[in-house]
Design an enzyme around this catalytic site. Structure first.
Site, PDB file in Angstrom:
ATOM      1  CB  SER A  14      -0.879   0.022   1.257  1.00 22.24           C
ATOM      2  OG  SER A  14      -1.556   1.254   1.378  1.00 22.24           O
ATOM      3  CE1 TYR A  52      -3.751  -2.209   4.771  1.00 19.44           C
ATOM      4  CE2 TYR A  52      -3.258   0.123   4.456  1.00 19.44           C
ATOM      5  CZ  TYR A  52      -3.640  -1.101   3.946  1.00 19.44           C
ATOM      6  OH  TYR A  52      -3.917  -1.228   2.604  1.00 19.44           O
TER       7      TYR A  52
END
Length: 268
Positions: A144, A157
């Protein structure tokens, strides 16, 4: 110019394939002629995706919880039994987060790391002998932009996505001379249900859409770009809007400037 990898007849295994980015990648790979292996926890949802693909009969739904090592090994055996080889593995399954560090329990920290890092490591280590024996193939990880930048509300995350990026870099260095390619994909904001399923501090899905995701790239556009990039053998693939691309550029040029920018950014 590097030769483009023709997907016609190739076996592409995609995790997290029942919705979102995984579903979009499955559709694009099928359009390119690949035999797609779809993996997620819910068989009925996988079958809905499979029958929506071009030439549905050549694709396969293989149910597995990727955090369960026994189920992962069984899934791998099923894939080889049906297809005999694996040409691409796309580690796409993931879990996002929307919580401040002070509100995030250790149980939630570990749950996110388990899905976004350890499960991908285990699946890749399970499949790697097949790639090495073939002396061909490509292993891709969906990281990401958050794993390159690190922002508020996404600490665990971001950390997990950064960890899988670094692990992939090491893997690439180790297998580079054995015919196996390794790519890392860094999505920015893409329209999926990722924010609905993102965990709050207590480990429960937040259950609503983020504005940035709502205004993000269409999933099919994302998939088209990614598959083309993988076919060209690209190893570092950033796909997103101008803000995310600017952030990645600034992170390379001046980390200090980036940190100042992030402090002022509203990312919830």
């Amino acid at each position: 110019m590097a030769k483009r990898d023709d997907l016609n007849g190739k076996v592409v295994w995609i995790t997290g394939a029942s919705s979102g980015l995984g579903e979009a990648l499955a559709k694009e790979c099928a359009l390119q002629g690949a035999q797609v292996i779809l993996t997620a926890r819910r068989f009925e949802e996988l079958e809905k995706v499979r029958v929506s693909l071009l030439h549905p009969d050549q694709h396969l739904s293989v149910c597995a919880d990727i955090t369960n090592e026994e189920q992962v090994r069984h899934a791998y055996e099923q894939v080889l039994a049906h297809k005999g080889r694996i040409d691409w593995l796309i580690n796409n399954a993931g879990l996002s987060q929307r919580a401040l560090i002070t509100d995030t329990t250790m149980q939630t920290e570990r749950a996110i790391m388990e899905v976004d890092y350890f499960s991908q490591v285990y699946l890749t280590k399970t499949v790697l002998p097949t790639f090495l024996a073939q002396k061909s193939g490509r292993i891709a990880f969906v990281s990401s932009v958050a794993g390159l930048l690190g922002t508020q509300y996404r600490a665990t995350y971001s950390a997990a996505k950064a960890a899988i990026h670094m692990w992939a870099n090491s893997l690439r260095a180790e297998v580079a001379d054995q015919g196996v390619g390794v790519s890392v994909i860094f999505p920015g904001f893409v329209k999926t249900n990722v924010s609905f399923n993102a965990l709050n501090g207590a480990g429960k899905p937040q259950g609503h859409q983020d504005e940035a995701i709502e205004n993000g790239l269409e999933a099919n556009e994302f998939a088209e770009t990614v598959v083309q990039s993988l076919q060209r053998g690209e190893e570092y693939i950033v796909v997103g809007g101008s803000k995310e691309k600017l952030g990645v550029w600034v992170s390379r040029l001046s980390p200090t400037t980036l940190y100042k920018m992030i402090r002022k950014t509203k990312v919830k």
